[in-house]
Design a protein around this motif. Structure first.
Motif, short mmCIF file in Angstrom:
data_model
loop_
_atom_site.label_atom_id
_atom_site.label_comp_id
_atom_site.label_asym_id
_atom_site.label_seq_id
_atom_site.Cartn_x
_atom_site.Cartn_y
_atom_site.Cartn_z
N VAL A 149 0.85 -1.19 0.00
CA VAL A 149 0.00 0.00 0.00
C VAL A 149 0.89 1.24 0.00
CG1 VAL A 149 -1.77 1.30 1.23
CG2 VAL A 149 -1.84 -1.21 1.25
N ILE A 150 0.68 2.11 -0.98
CA ILE A 150 1.45 3.36 -1.08
C ILE A 150 0.45 4.51 -1.00
CG2 ILE A 150 3.07 4.71 -2.45
CD1 ILE A 150 3.88 2.14 -3.89
N LYS A 151 0.56 5.33 0.05
CA LYS A 151 -0.40 6.39 0.30
C LYS A 151 0.19 7.77 0.00
CE LYS A 151 -0.88 4.56 4.42
NZ LYS A 151 -1.30 4.22 5.80
N ASN A 152 -0.69 8.75 -0.13
CA ASN A 152 -0.30 10.13 -0.35
C ASN A 152 0.48 10.30 -1.65
OD1 ASN A 152 -0.49 12.80 0.54
ND2 ASN A 152 1.52 12.76 1.52
N VAL A 153 -0.03 9.62 -2.71
CA VAL A 153 0.63 9.71 -4.02
C VAL A 153 -0.40 10.02 -5.11
CG1 VAL A 153 2.51 8.14 -3.42
CG2 VAL A 153 0.42 7.21 -4.42
N GLN A 154 0.07 10.65 -6.16
CA GLN A 154 -0.77 11.00 -7.30
C GLN A 154 -0.29 10.26 -8.55
OE1 GLN A 154 -1.08 15.19 -8.00
NE2 GLN A 154 -2.11 14.98 -9.97
N THR A 155 -1.21 9.56 -9.19
CA THR A 155 -0.86 8.84 -10.41
C THR A 155 -0.44 9.83 -11.48
OG1 THR A 155 -2.46 7.12 -9.86
CG2 THR A 155 -1.64 7.16 -12.11
N LYS A 156 0.71 9.60 -12.10
CA LYS A 156 1.23 10.52 -13.12
C LYS A 156 1.01 9.99 -14.53
CE LYS A 156 5.50 13.02 -14.41
NZ LYS A 156 5.72 12.53 -15.78
N GLU A 157 1.27 8.68 -14.74
CA GLU A 157 1.18 8.12 -16.09
C GLU A 157 1.12 6.60 -16.02
OE1 GLU A 157 3.66 8.23 -20.34
OE2 GLU A 157 4.60 8.94 -18.49
N ILE A 158 0.34 6.01 -16.93
CA ILE A 158 0.35 4.56 -17.13
C ILE A 158 1.16 4.31 -18.39
CG2 ILE A 158 -1.05 2.50 -17.57
CD1 ILE A 158 -3.35 4.00 -16.08
N THR A 159 2.23 3.54 -18.27
CA THR A 159 3.17 3.38 -19.38
C THR A 159 2.97 2.04 -20.09
OG1 THR A 159 4.87 2.42 -17.95
CG2 THR A 159 4.87 4.82 -18.23
N GLY A 160 3.48 1.97 -21.31
CA GLY A 160 3.39 0.73 -22.07
C GLY A 160 3.78 0.95 -23.52
N THR A 161 3.78 -0.15 -24.27
CA THR A 161 4.00 -0.10 -25.72
C THR A 161 2.71 -0.54 -26.39
OG1 THR A 161 5.02 -2.29 -25.54
CG2 THR A 161 6.50 -0.40 -25.61
N ASP A 162 2.55 -1.86 -26.63
CA ASP A 162 1.28 -2.35 -27.14
C ASP A 162 0.34 -2.72 -25.99
OD1 ASP A 162 2.98 -4.40 -26.39
OD2 ASP A 162 2.13 -5.84 -27.80
N LYS A 163 0.88 -2.81 -24.75
CA LYS A 163 0.08 -3.06 -23.55
C LYS A 163 0.81 -2.47 -22.35
CE LYS A 163 1.98 -7.75 -23.30
NZ LYS A 163 1.65 -9.20 -23.34
N VAL A 164 0.13 -2.43 -21.22
CA VAL A 164 0.68 -1.80 -20.02
C VAL A 164 1.97 -2.50 -19.57
CG1 VAL A 164 0.29 -1.47 -17.53
CG2 VAL A 164 -1.51 -0.90 -19.16
N ASN A 165 2.98 -1.68 -19.23
CA ASN A 165 4.21 -2.26 -18.65
C ASN A 165 4.63 -1.57 -17.36
OD1 ASN A 165 5.52 0.12 -19.40
ND2 ASN A 165 6.48 -0.77 -21.21
N GLY A 166 3.86 -0.55 -16.92
CA GLY A 166 4.22 0.10 -15.67
C GLY A 166 3.34 1.28 -15.32
N ILE A 167 3.59 1.85 -14.17
CA ILE A 167 2.83 3.03 -13.72
C ILE A 167 3.79 3.97 -12.99
CG2 ILE A 167 2.13 2.01 -11.48
CD1 ILE A 167 -0.60 3.41 -11.91
N SER A 168 3.65 5.27 -13.25
CA SER A 168 4.47 6.28 -12.57
C SER A 168 3.57 7.10 -11.65
CB SER A 168 5.13 7.21 -13.59
OG SER A 168 6.01 6.49 -14.43
#
Length: 509
Positions: free
Chosen positions: A400-419
């Motif tokens: 669980v990671i609190k007090n954070v704001q999603t910046k971007e969902i990354t990927g090429t042809d499909k999701v490979n990460g989240i910032s």
């Protein structure tokens, strides 16, 4: 034995309703799934003299097709249709045997009049509560029209095939080898996608209504029933009947019903509404409301419906995060339904955005399927109930990671990460993962109203104690209003309240 005694007893009752003989053609090998599928088919065939089994070779193994004697219907199950799909199998058996489906005659005529070859394939998971609607609709189309075929494919049984097509959301439907659509689709919606939707000319000769309801969820259904019971002309226009309830799995707080599921409740709502002769217009979205001598509602197809009163019950939808990558990777790793799509992420690392009840319930659910779940919460503390938090923190594969704001969902042809951004330090962090489930609440479906009626800062329609809006003769009910609590039973109550308010308005004006 594949079926337990209770299910066999129920199935036996249904098989008594078969009206003709059915031939099950089975394609199996020596693998475990084939063995279980053969056991299921043999068990079912032993329960009815109308069912015969024949070994054959089908395009996929293991699979089986349901046919009339001497005639292939085009209905095939690749995998074992248990779980939510067992009902699809039972209905297909009955309909292939000649049992009439519970569908309006004009819809049946539409299906029979389709010309051309339509070969559908639907990729599903057995835990998906949205999939049976699609499977049952496509099966029915195949049974009624010889130019249409449908194969249900269990993504778990045919994992390599599903992965080769990058299928990361169910149901995913292909038509003649090309992607057709994903997510819940009703029979009417499928017909519309192949060019068989009602157009404006189908609405031109409709007389004005006393009450016109916009929206077909629990609030809209309740409104229509209460209005129609007053003996006044009532219409209901909705994009899909059931609304957001169709995306709800277990319902345990609907008073007097200990447990039900969203699609089952939605079907009951529609059946109840139709008991009262309400003019139900599905697959229609409203785009403009204007008060003249009568109140006019313009639909997106250009048709204009007129009524003495209108009740808005357009509900709400899942809120988007609104970050880069969310729209681009929807159904390619970005998902909104953990029950439906969770099994497709088995053994993978996923994130859940949102620390309210829905987000934490999703994380708990997913933790039993995936390798790891990371929960991202905007606020310094989770908002979910204490009992859910306790359960969450007891799981070994959850962070669980609190007090954070999603910046971007990354990927090429499909999701490979989240910032994400740490809100206290401003530092940007990145996690490599394969799926993101968005669970951050609801937004009312009221954008189309503009300034026509008073809405609050988050778009909810402002209503008084009678359900009346700022426009005389226009009422509103359910999750699209400023009612503080968004619950099925509260929506139904507010729908009844708005209908009684509209009736009182009619007799005074």
């Amino acid at each position: 034995m594949i079926l337990d005694s209770d299910i066999k007893a129920q199935l036996n009752q249904y098989l008594q309703l078969m009206e003709g003989d059915v031939l099950i053609k089975v394609s199996a090998e020596s693998d475990a799934v084939s063995a279980d599928m053969l056991a299921l088919v043999d068990e079912i065939s032993s329960m009815s003299s109308r069912i015969t089994v024949e070994k054959t070779q089908l395009p996929r193994t293991p699979s089986f097709s349901l046919n009339r004697m001497g005639e292939d219907t085009g209905v095939t199950f690749a995998g074992i249709p248990l779980g939510h799909e067992f009902t699809s199998l039972v209905l297909a058996l009955l309909q292939v045997s000649g049992r009439a489906p519970k569908v309006e005659q004009d819809v049946i005529a539409q299906i029979k009049n389709i010309s051309g070859d339509y070969h559908f394939e639907s990729y599903i998971s057995l835990s998906c509560h949205n999939c049976p609607d699609v499977v049952q609709a496509l099966n029915l189309m195949s049974i009624l029209n010889p130019g249409i075929t449908h194969t249900m494919i269990d993504g778990a049984a045919f994992k390599a095939e599903a992965e080769s097509k990058n299928i990361m959301a169910v149901p995913s439907v292909y038509l003649n080898g090309e992607f057709f659509g994903s997510g819940r689709m009703t029979l009417e919606e499928i017909l519309a996608k192949i060019g068989k939707a009602p157009d404006a000319s189908d609405f031109t000769n409709k007389d004005p209504y006393d009450v016109l309801v916009v929206g077909g969820g629990p609030a809209g259904a309740s409104t229509a029933i209460y209005a129609a019971r007053k003996g006044i002309r009532t219409g209901i226009v909705a994009e899909r009947f059931g609304g957001q309830v169709m995306d709800t799995v277990g319902i345990e707080n609907f008073i007097s019903v200990k447990y039900t599921e969203g699609p089952k409740l939605a079907a009951s709502l529609e059946e109840h509404v139709k008991e009262y002769g309400v003019d139900v217009m599905k697959l229609q979205r409203a785009k403009r409301l204007e008060k003249k001598e009568l109140i006019e509602v313009e639909l997106e197809n250009g048709a204009i419906l007129k009524s003495k009163t209108v009740i808005l019950s357009t509900g709400a939808r899942w809120r988007n995060v609104g970050v880069p990558g969310e729209a681009e990777f929807k159904n390619k790793g970005v998902a909104y339904c953990p029950h439906c799509d969770g099994p497709l992420f088995a053994g993978k690392h996923v994130a859940v955005i949102g620390g309210g009840n829905s987000g934490i319930e999703a994380a708990i659910d997913l933790a039993g399927i995936v390798s790891h779940v990371t929960v991202l919460e905007f606020m310094p503390e989770l908002k979910a109930d204490a009992v859910l938090q306790k359960r969450l923190y007891s799981l070994p594969n959850v962070t669980v990671i609190k007090n954070v704001q999603t910046k971007e969902i990354t990927g090429t042809d499909k999701v490979n990460g989240i910032s994400y951004i740490e809100r206290d330090t401003g530092a940007v962090q990145h996690i490599e993962l394969q799926g993101v489930f968005v669970q951050i609440g609801l937004v009312p479906n009221t954008d189309w109203l503009g300034d026509t009626v008073e809405r609050n800062r988050i778009g909810e329609i402002v209503v008084n104690s009678h359900g009346a809006t700022s426009v005389p003769g226009v009422f509103a009910a359910g999750d699209c209003t400023n009612n503080p609590y968004k619950q099925i039973i509260i929506s139904m109550g507010s729908g009844a309240n708005a209908a009684l308010g509209a009736f009182d308005y009619l007799i005074r004006n």
